[in-house]
Structure formats: C-alpha cells, structure tokens
Enzyme design. Structure first.
Site, PDB file in Angstrom:
ATOM      1  N   THR A  52       7.911  -9.801   0.486  1.00 22.77           N
ATOM      2  CA  THR A  52       7.502  -8.623  -0.282  1.00 22.77           C
ATOM      3  C   THR A  52       8.573  -7.545  -0.219  1.00 22.77           C
ATOM      4  O   THR A  52       8.986  -6.995  -1.244  1.00 22.77           O
ATOM      5  CB  THR A  52       6.157  -8.084   0.238  1.00 22.77           C
ATOM      6  OG1 THR A  52       5.171  -9.104   0.117  1.00 22.77           O
ATOM      7  CG2 THR A  52       5.704  -6.872  -0.561  1.00 22.77           C
ATOM      8  N   LYS A  80       6.050   8.551  17.323  1.00 26.55           N
ATOM      9  CA  LYS A  80       5.935   9.776  18.123  1.00 26.55           C
ATOM     10  C   LYS A  80       4.601  10.479  17.864  1.00 26.55           C
ATOM     11  O   LYS A  80       4.344  11.531  18.432  1.00 26.55           O
ATOM     12  CB  LYS A  80       7.077  10.733  17.783  1.00 26.55           C
ATOM     13  CG  LYS A  80       8.466  10.157  17.968  1.00 26.55           C
ATOM     14  CD  LYS A  80       9.507  11.139  17.447  1.00 26.55           C
ATOM     15  CE  LYS A  80      10.914  10.541  17.491  1.00 26.55           C
ATOM     16  NZ  LYS A  80      11.909  11.460  16.897  1.00 26.55           N
ATOM     17  N   HIS A 129      -3.523  -6.510  -2.096  1.00 28.95           N
ATOM     18  CA  HIS A 129      -2.081  -6.749  -2.254  1.00 28.95           C
ATOM     19  C   HIS A 129      -1.839  -6.908  -3.756  1.00 28.95           C
ATOM     20  O   HIS A 129      -1.579  -8.007  -4.245  1.00 28.95           O
ATOM     21  CB  HIS A 129      -1.691  -8.013  -1.485  1.00 28.95           C
ATOM     22  CG  HIS A 129      -0.224  -8.150  -1.233  1.00 28.95           C
ATOM     23  ND1 HIS A 129       0.715  -7.334  -1.820  1.00 28.95           N
ATOM     24  CD2 HIS A 129       0.477  -9.028  -0.456  1.00 28.95           C
ATOM     25  CE1 HIS A 129       1.922  -7.695  -1.417  1.00 28.95           C
ATOM     26  NE2 HIS A 129       1.795  -8.723  -0.581  1.00 28.95           N
TER      27      HIS A 129
END
Length: 305
Positions: A52, A80, A129
């Site tokens: 993909t 983070k 998808h």
C-alpha cells in the site's frame, strides 16, 4: 467532511465508483503524467505496510508530486504522546493531501473531521481499506469485462479482514452473489450479513473449502489469517492454515475464474498456483498504482484528460 476525503468505501456512490474506474483505466494506459507538479503528499503510516505504501508513493512519483511522511510511528512525535489531532493539524501545514494508515478503527474518519486537506484512508485497523477495494473492483472489471451479476467467493479471515468488509460494500452496487468461506472463529461479522440482507444481496456461508464452492466462482478472493489481529496466539495457530489453495484444485473451475488476494500471502495460496493463468494477484497489486493515482487526483479535483 469539509474536504474530499476517502475514509470508507461508503463515501463513494455507484456513480463515484464508476467514475474512479474510468480514471483508473486512463492511468493504466498512461501512468506517467505530471498532474501533481508542485503538490506535496504526506504518507503517515502508523502501522506497517509494504504494497500500500509503495504503490501510493509510486502513484505520486509517476504524477510528478513530492512525498513527505513516515513509515514507522516509533520515529515520530506520536511516540512522545502527541495526539492524532495535533499530528494531522501539523501535517496540514506542509501538505496538500494526507494518506494515512492507522491501527485504530475510526482513526481515518476522525482525521478527516479535523483536517483541512483531504484524507485518504490506507487502512484503519480491521475496519476499512477503500483504495484496496477500488483496485479490487478494477481488477474484477478488467478480468471479467463486467461488474454485474458475478459470483464472488471470499475465503479465510472474514472477521478481521478489512479488505473483505470494504469489498462487500463496494460490490453491493452490482448484484453479486457472495460465498463466504471461513472457520467458525473467523466468520463474517453480523454487521455485513445484515448489510447484505437489507440490500437483497444473495450470499451463503460455508466452513468447507469444497470443489463445489470453487467451481461456481467467477472471482476467488483469498485472504491471509492475520496474526497481528489476534490477542490469543493459540487461537491463531488453530486457524492459520485451515484453507490452502493448490493448483490441482483449479481443474474444474470456470474459464473466466480469476484468483485475487490483497497480499501479503503466507500459506493460503501455494506457489504452484502462480503459474496458472487464473492467478491474478500480482497484476492486482500493480493495478493499485493506477487506482491510487485516480483516487488522489479525484480528491484534489485535478482534471485527467
């Protein structure tokens, strides 16, 4: 959505699907066009991908655009603790369109609601998808010469397989007959069976991957049992090799049968099948470039002659 995002195949009507197929055919005939000159496309892959991501990047390169982004979320500020919203708003400053894969269902829809540029969903968890669906539909049309009244047999992981879920919705416009073959643990969720029932789409379910099921198919859509979707690896081990397609199983099949697979494959299609003229999965992957060129240009309202 304030922009022309593609989050789910339900964002496309039948007319939209046919329009994208028409654009895809143009790119299939001539993929190298400088239609994205001066455009920046961001590829945000929070989940691993080979086909993909590479096909999207190939699509952008063949259109003359520039690519920014990442293929490993561990190297980004999300590691983070940066929120998805902040990541999207930040990337909005740098790009004209965002192509995103995420492990959480609904992440692409959320991104489209906060983004000022189009979001193309490259897969969100076990949910949707849509560009895979469009390349699947194009592959079906290219090999069968029609989308109408086809018998489509879908085998393997129907519970977690987002490509399966999207394909059912996408093909629902064309009066298909579905055969769903899966072990009890990986049966198609009721949501999609209810979808078929409401639209009068014919389907049946089977546990056995029998010659009768294979021999009636126009399209045989094989899928991988996805280890990464299982929380219990014992459950995965129990079902991982339950259906394996061998070349000798194709002897009684229809001449027009074509075998599709979203890839990667593991053991579910033996390599001797690759030599069969009915194997189409590598060509199917190639069609992904042309389809994604069409989707990107459509999302950016770029005219294709």
């Amino acid at each position: 959505m304030s922009n022309k995002s593609l989050v789910s195949i339900t964002d496309y009507s039948k007319e939209d699907i046919l329009r994208i197929l028409s654009l895809t055919k143009k790119f299939d005939e001539q993929p190298n066009r400088r239609l994205l000159e001066g455009k920046v496309c961001a590829t945000l892959f929070f989940e691993p991908s080979t086909r993909t991501r590479l096909s999207f990047e190939t699509a952008v390169n063949r259109l003359g655009g520039r690519i920014i982004g990442f293929s490993d979320a561990a190297t980004t500020s999300s590691s983070k603790g940066e929120t998805l919203k902040d990541t999207i708003l930040m990337v909005n400053n740098y790009s004209d369109i965002i192509i995103m894969r995420h492990h959480l269902e609904g992440a692409a829809r959320y991104a489209s609601e906060v983004s000022s540029v189009p979001i193309i969903n490259a897969g969100d968890g076990a949910n949707q998808h849509p560009t895979q669906t469009m390349l699947d539909i194009y592959s079906i049309y290219k090999t069968q010469g029609t989308l109408e009244n086809l018998t489509i047999t879908i085998v393997g992981d129907l519970k977690y397989g987002r490509t399966v879920h999207s394909l059912i919705i996408g093909m629902s416009h064309f009066n298909p007959t579905f055969h769903f073959v899966a072990p009890e643990e990986l049966r198609l969720p009721d949501t999609y069976k209810n979808f078929c029932d409401k639209r009068g789409i014919k389907y049946d379910e089977d546990i056995d991957f029998s010659p009768e099921v294979i021999n009636h198919a126009d399209i045989l859509y094989m899928t991988r049992v996805q280890r990464e979707r299982f929380t219990d690896l014992m459950e995965y081990e129990k079902v991982k090799n339950v259906y394996i397609l061998r070349k000798d199983m194709l002897e009684g099949t229809k001449d027009n049968l074509r075998i599709l697979h979203p890839l990667p494959r593991v053991n579910e299609i033996q390599q001797d099948v690759d030599d069969s003229p009915k194997a189409y999965y590598f060509e199917q992957a190639k069609n992904g470039v042309f389809t994604r060129q069409a989707v990107i240009c459509d999302a950016l309202n770029i005219k294709v002659d």
